[in-house]
Design a protein around this motif. Structure first.
Motif, PDB file in Angstrom:
ATOM      1  N   ALA A  99      28.520  13.338  16.600  1.00 24.49           N
ATOM      2  CA  ALA A  99      28.577  13.801  15.078  1.00 24.49           C
ATOM      3  C   ALA A  99      29.005  15.150  15.014  1.00 24.49           C
ATOM      4  O   ALA A  99      29.782  15.679  14.222  1.00 24.49           O
ATOM      5  N   ALA A 100      28.402  15.932  15.936  1.00 25.84           N
ATOM      6  CA  ALA A 100      28.889  17.443  16.030  1.00 25.84           C
ATOM      7  C   ALA A 100      30.072  17.834  16.147  1.00 25.84           C
ATOM      8  O   ALA A 100      30.747  18.915  15.476  1.00 25.84           O
ATOM      9  N   LEU A 101      30.709  16.928  16.936  1.00 28.73           N
ATOM     10  CA  LEU A 101      32.447  17.462  17.135  1.00 28.73           C
ATOM     11  C   LEU A 101      33.061  16.917  15.796  1.00 28.73           C
ATOM     12  O   LEU A 101      34.134  17.476  15.515  1.00 28.73           O
ATOM     13  N   VAL A 102      32.890  15.803  15.195  1.00 28.42           N
ATOM     14  CA  VAL A 102      33.499  15.290  13.976  1.00 28.42           C
ATOM     15  C   VAL A 102      33.269  16.468  12.988  1.00 28.42           C
ATOM     16  O   VAL A 102      34.200  16.730  12.422  1.00 28.42           O
ATOM     17  N   THR A 103      32.112  17.004  12.760  1.00 33.61           N
ATOM     18  CA  THR A 103      31.712  18.224  11.924  1.00 33.61           C
ATOM     19  C   THR A 103      32.548  19.187  12.136  1.00 33.61           C
ATOM     20  O   THR A 103      33.265  19.865  11.099  1.00 33.61           O
ATOM     21  N   ALA A 104      32.449  19.752  13.633  1.00 27.18           N
ATOM     22  CA  ALA A 104      33.411  20.900  13.831  1.00 27.18           C
ATOM     23  C   ALA A 104      34.893  20.817  13.720  1.00 27.18           C
ATOM     24  O   ALA A 104      35.678  21.723  13.446  1.00 27.18           O
TER      25      ALA A 104
END
Length: 201
Positions: A99-104
């Motif tokens: 999820a953090a990579l998607v947001t980034a």
């Protein structure tokens, strides 16, 4: 991608996923709710500015050749919202990104393209992911029931998980949750149990 094309893809889902793969009967009331849900998605997306989209921009169509990243399977490209290819890549039916990579990556795209209204861009991204994931379920079901290829079955639970997560985050779609559960995410959950599909696939 206009309203007509987007709705055609969602009707394809009804034919091959709901009626074909799972052989579910749909009451007139439930069908009306699903079609209202699909129309709301399609009309909103159709109103967005259009850019050139690959249309199948996911991990299996991105390959490294002679130390360079190349794209394949672009024969069905067409004009559509900028979020279409982002939804294909960041809500990939074959591999879940953290999820953090998607947001980034979303933030990176918006910064690089100087997106002024980021809240609206994220909303259209979520809507595009809904349409794209529902359409993908129809394709997976078609490949299974019509083409006789069972290798796409393992991608159905993850794709349905994206839809469930997306719906549950948006109060505007609360009135559609029951039909989404009955005809989209519920059958995928049963498939996961029956064929032993691990959601990490």
């Amino acid at each position: 991608f206009d309203t007509e094309k987007l709705l055609w893809e969602l009707e394809f889902f009804l034919e091959h996923y709901v009626r074909g793969l799972f052989r579910l009967s749909i009451s007139p009331r439930a069908l009306s709710a699903l079609r209202a849900f699909f129309l709301e998605i399609a009309e909103t997306l159709s109103a967005e500015p259009r850019v050139f989209t690959h249309r199948d921009y996911h991990c299996r169509n991105l390959m490294v050749y002679q130390a360079q990243l190349v794209m394949i399977d672009f024969q069905d490209a067409r004009m559509g919202p900028a979020q279409y290819d982002l939804a294909s890549l960041l809500r990939d039916s074959y591999f879940r990104l953290p999820a953090a990579l998607v947001t980034a990556l979303l933030n990176h795209y918006m910064a690089e393209n100087k997106v002024a209204d980021r809240a609206h861009f994220r909303f259209i991204f979520a809507l595009m992911a809904l349409q794209r994931n529902i359409k993908a379920l129809g394709t997976f079901a078609f490949q299974t029931t019509v083409r006789g290829s069972n290798r796409y079955l393992e991608s159905i639970p993850l794709t349905a998980d994206y839809i469930c997560e997306n719906i549950n985050k948006r109060s505007r779609f609360a009135r559609y949750r029951h039909v989404v559960e009955d005809f989209i995410t519920g059958p995928a959950g049963e498939l996961r149990k029956n064929v032993g599909v691990n959601e990490a696939l």
